[in-house]
Design a protein around this motif. Structure first.
Motif, PDB file in Angstrom:
ATOM      1  N   ILE A  76       1.096  -1.150   0.183  1.00 41.61           N
ATOM      2  CA  ILE A  76      -0.125   0.055  -0.066  1.00 41.61           C
ATOM      3  C   ILE A  76       0.893   1.158   0.027  1.00 41.61           C
ATOM      4  O   ILE A  76       0.370   2.323   0.410  1.00 41.61           O
ATOM      5  N   ASP A 136      -4.322   4.643   3.158  1.00 42.95           N
ATOM      6  CA  ASP A 136      -4.668   3.384   2.410  1.00 42.95           C
ATOM      7  C   ASP A 136      -4.533   2.035   3.103  1.00 42.95           C
ATOM      8  O   ASP A 136      -4.728   1.124   2.486  1.00 42.95           O
ATOM      9  N   LYS A 139      -6.879  -0.671   2.445  1.00 44.12           N
ATOM     10  CA  LYS A 139      -6.582  -1.376   1.058  1.00 44.12           C
ATOM     11  C   LYS A 139      -5.756  -2.958   1.472  1.00 44.12           C
ATOM     12  O   LYS A 139      -5.578  -3.557   0.574  1.00 44.12           O
TER      13      LYS A 139
END
Length: 211
Positions: A76, A136, A139
């Motif tokens: 990420i 992020d 994710k």
């Protein structure tokens, strides 16, 4: 956190041993603060640790002789140095300053990454300065590699075992900060929908184990 800054949470444990990172905001006009607490909180992560650790947590002095200095999550794009985070005088957990939103922090009251116990890293999702280090984190996938470098030059790898989105009103404090014989790592940031004041109502927790 009181004075609720954008994407800055105040981490503290309510009476039922829950710890939520609160105070993240979608409104960049809010003033910034360096810590926060859930209204009515009486406890702190030290309540899950052995006696005699409080002075180390409040000063930011690590309980371990080894300190992590850097975290990398290639999947990420996270590549950050680590600052030390202890407890404020009111028992709330310190968080990275908003102006250092791209830097994650290590909670010194817990284990050092790689040692037996729960090591906890805290990072912003966003601040009034824009996206932050854990923007992020949502994710990240199961099995993803997390590399931690310490001040002795060693690099320790962890694999993500799972993620959990929880309400800040029901934070699983013991599961995150509690004693364990495993060499565990937890990463925490804000997540979820926004409340009427513009603050995310949830926390995202990433669980990882040493590879």
């Amino acid at each position: 956190m009181p004075r609720t800054p954008p994407s800055l949470w105040r981490a503290a444990l309510p009476v039922l041993a829950t710890l939520a990172l609160t105070g993240c905001s979608s409104d960049a006009s809010h003033a910034d603060a360096s810590s926060s607490s859930v209204p009515g909180s009486l406890n702190s992560p030290k309540d899950t640790e052995p006696k005699g650790t409080e002075k180390h947590e409040k000063s930011g002095k690590p309980r371990s002789a080894v300190s992590p200095t850097h975290v990398s999550i290639p999947s990420i794009g996270v590549n950050s140095s680590l600052m030390r985070l202890g407890l404020n005088e009111d028992g709330t957990v310190q968080v990275p300053p908003a102006e250092q939103g791209m830097t994650a922090g290590w909670y010194t009251g817990g284990a050092a990454p790689g040692e037996r116990g729960a090591a906890v890293l805290i990072g912003h999702n966003d601040t009034r300065f824009g996206r932050a280090v854990f923007h992020d984190l949502k994710k990240i996938g199961k099995g993803a590699d997390i590399a931690i470098r310490n001040d002795r030059g060693a690099e320790i790898h962890f694999r993500v075992t799972g993620t959990e989105t929880v309400s800040k009103k029901a934070f699983p404090t013991k599961r995150v900060y509690g004693a364990t014989n495993e060499r565990a790592l937890r990463l925490i940031t804000c997540d979820g929908a926004f409340d009427a004041q513009g603050h995310p109502v949830d926390n995202l927790i990433v669980y990882a184990a040493r590879s």
